[in-house]
Scaffold this active site. Structure first.
Site, PDB file in Angstrom:
ATOM      1  N   ARG A 176     127.025 -12.572  47.604  1.00 36.06           N
ATOM      2  CA  ARG A 176     126.969 -13.942  47.111  1.00 36.06           C
ATOM      3  C   ARG A 176     127.861 -14.872  47.919  1.00 36.06           C
ATOM      4  O   ARG A 176     127.567 -16.053  48.078  1.00 36.06           O
ATOM      5  CB  ARG A 176     127.355 -13.986  45.632  1.00 36.06           C
ATOM      6  CG  ARG A 176     126.301 -13.438  44.698  1.00 36.06           C
ATOM      7  CD  ARG A 176     126.799 -13.342  43.274  1.00 36.06           C
ATOM      8  NE  ARG A 176     127.868 -12.369  43.130  1.00 36.06           N
ATOM      9  CZ  ARG A 176     128.453 -12.048  41.990  1.00 36.06           C
ATOM     10  NH1 ARG A 176     128.064 -12.653  40.876  1.00 36.06           N
ATOM     11  NH2 ARG A 176     129.410 -11.149  41.936  1.00 36.06           N
ATOM     12  N   GLY A 232     122.209   2.062  45.079  1.00 39.58           N
ATOM     13  CA  GLY A 232     122.757   1.183  44.050  1.00 39.58           C
ATOM     14  C   GLY A 232     122.054   1.380  42.726  1.00 39.58           C
ATOM     15  O   GLY A 232     122.399   2.249  41.934  1.00 39.58           O
ATOM     16  N   ARG A 233     121.020   0.565  42.495  1.00 37.82           N
ATOM     17  CA  ARG A 233     120.214   0.642  41.275  1.00 37.82           C
ATOM     18  C   ARG A 233     118.741   0.520  41.639  1.00 37.82           C
ATOM     19  O   ARG A 233     118.362  -0.316  42.469  1.00 37.82           O
ATOM     20  CB  ARG A 233     120.593  -0.481  40.303  1.00 37.82           C
ATOM     21  CG  ARG A 233     121.984  -0.358  39.712  1.00 37.82           C
ATOM     22  CD  ARG A 233     122.063   0.761  38.692  1.00 37.82           C
ATOM     23  NE  ARG A 233     123.327   0.736  37.958  1.00 37.82           N
ATOM     24  CZ  ARG A 233     123.615   1.525  36.946  1.00 37.82           C
ATOM     25  NH1 ARG A 233     122.731   2.417  36.555  1.00 37.82           N
ATOM     26  NH2 ARG A 233     124.784   1.457  36.337  1.00 37.82           N
ATOM     27  N   ASP A 257     118.033   7.139  46.230  1.00 35.00           N
ATOM     28  CA  ASP A 257     118.746   7.996  45.283  1.00 35.00           C
ATOM     29  C   ASP A 257     118.601   7.477  43.858  1.00 35.00           C
ATOM     30  O   ASP A 257     119.002   8.155  42.919  1.00 35.00           O
ATOM     31  CB  ASP A 257     120.237   8.068  45.651  1.00 35.00           C
ATOM     32  CG  ASP A 257     121.037   8.987  44.728  1.00 35.00           C
ATOM     33  OD1 ASP A 257     120.591  10.138  44.526  1.00 35.00           O
ATOM     34  OD2 ASP A 257     122.079   8.557  44.215  1.00 35.00           O
ATOM     35  N   GLU A 262     114.292   5.932  35.645  1.00 36.69           N
ATOM     36  CA  GLU A 262     114.735   7.324  35.810  1.00 36.69           C
ATOM     37  C   GLU A 262     114.616   8.088  34.491  1.00 36.69           C
ATOM     38  O   GLU A 262     114.870   7.523  33.428  1.00 36.69           O
ATOM     39  CB  GLU A 262     116.185   7.342  36.308  1.00 36.69           C
ATOM     40  CG  GLU A 262     116.340   6.730  37.682  1.00 36.69           C
ATOM     41  CD  GLU A 262     117.779   6.687  38.160  1.00 36.69           C
ATOM     42  OE1 GLU A 262     118.691   7.123  37.404  1.00 36.69           O
ATOM     43  OE2 GLU A 262     118.015   6.229  39.294  1.00 36.69           O
ATOM     44  N   HIS A 280     119.286  10.845  41.892  1.00 37.35           N
ATOM     45  CA  HIS A 280     120.482  10.102  41.480  1.00 37.35           C
ATOM     46  C   HIS A 280     121.722  11.012  41.500  1.00 37.35           C
ATOM     47  O   HIS A 280     122.367  11.232  40.471  1.00 37.35           O
ATOM     48  CB  HIS A 280     120.292   9.491  40.092  1.00 37.35           C
ATOM     49  CG  HIS A 280     121.211   8.327  39.837  1.00 37.35           C
ATOM     50  ND1 HIS A 280     120.912   7.316  38.958  1.00 37.35           N
ATOM     51  CD2 HIS A 280     122.446   8.009  40.342  1.00 37.35           C
ATOM     52  CE1 HIS A 280     121.898   6.438  38.929  1.00 37.35           C
ATOM     53  NE2 HIS A 280     122.845   6.837  39.759  1.00 37.35           N
TER      54      HIS A 280
END
Length: 320
Positions: A176, A232-233, A257, A262, A280
């Protein structure tokens, strides 16, 4: 004699948390998501702390009238309704830093496995194909000469960047705002960074601002030699767009990952020959998970002893 504070352990939190708390607090366990009326009468009123891995929403927080602290097992705490906690003056903590190295190591390993196809090469050997049919095919991709863009230069992103320095690749980042102390090229937009690099590593948290930000446009900008790595996500990637880009050759490969739903992994990603997929596991070592458990316990214990937890998240108040 002073009464020990009651701590509720919700769901599948690493057992080391309970072991560390044993004798210091009175433990109460809840095997699933906390719902109104789930705890026995008189128990909910005594709960002052919660240890949780996963979801703890406003309804769960509302079940506990005297709750003071929610200790989250993990760096990401999007499963905890921090707004509801903050409105009640309840502190939320997470487990930063103790898993930085493990996740950064995994990101580099996943990148190498994706571009060089090492898991497939091992399978080739184990299946006897090296002996029967000859050498494993040359990998079309290499880490040599690549330009890497890191989406998210927080604690883990910085560790990934430091590791990449040893590979002699150029390093850029998008966050950001610019990090003046970081010696890497800053891009004010994600699409701008994707146009400038051929390798994108995502390590951003799950927030409304990061939802499916890696979309079809970003993948087109990354280009046909492009590689996407996500540690990350799964929330961050438009998985349908990614599957289409992999099939069409819009990008060359992806290493993931994390996934949006999930443990469900889209069939199109499983079927794609140019993916490297992990369940993950970025922080999934005994040493790291133990360190995370210790920090959960230490946040609770320090709060009850001093009124100041070790690692509060910025959205919630800290007593003192």
């Amino acid at each position: 004699m002073q009464e020990k504070p009651k701590v509720l352990i919700v769901g599948k939190v690493r057992e080391r948390v309970a072991e560390r708390l044993e004798g210091e607090v009175e433990l109460v366990r809840c095997s699933a998501a906390l719902e109104p009326g789930k705890l026995a009468p008189g128990i909910a009123e005594g709960i002052r702390g919660v240890a949780v891995s996963g979801s703890f929403d406003a309804a769960a927080i509302g079940c506990l009238p005297n709750l003071q602290i929610i200790a989250n097992f993990g760096v990401g705490y999007d499963g905890v309704d921090v707004g509801a906690a903050a409105a009640r003056g309840i502190v939320v903590t997470n487990t930063p830093d103790v898993l930085n190295d493990e996740v950064a190591d995994t990101a580099i390993a996943l990148l190498l496995n994706t571009v060089r196809r090492f898991p497939e090469a091992e399978t080739w050997l184990r299946e006897g194909r090296w002996e029967r049919t000859g050498a494993f095919p040359l990998s079309k991709l290499s880490l040599r000469g690549r330009s890497v863009g890191i989406y998210g230069l927080g604690r883990i992103g910085l560790e990934i960047a430091r590791r990449l320095e040893g590979f002699g690749v150029s390093i850029s980042y998008h966050t950001r705002s610019r990090r003046e102390e970081a010696p890497y090229v800053y891009h004010p937009t994600l699409i701008g960074m994707a146009e400038a690099v051929d390798t994108l590593i995502a390590i951003v948290p799950k927030t409304p601002e990061t939802y499916k930000t890696i979309d079809a446009g970003v993948l087109v900008a990354l280009g046909p030699n492009g590689v996407l790595i996500n540690v990350g996500r799964g929330w961050t990637v438009d998985e349908e767009a990614l599957a289409a880009a992999l099939e069409a050759g819009t990008i060359a490969a992806a290493g993931l990952d994390v996934f949006q739903d999930e443990p469900h992994v889209p069939g199109a990603l499983l079927a794609a020959p140019n993916t490297c997929l992990l369940p993950h596991v970025a922080s999934a070592s005994v040493a790291t998970r133990d360190a995370m458990a210790d920090l959960v316990a230490d946040n609770l214990l320090t709060w009850f002893r001093t009124g100041r937890p070790l690692t509060p998240v910025p959205e919630t108040p800290v007593g003192g």
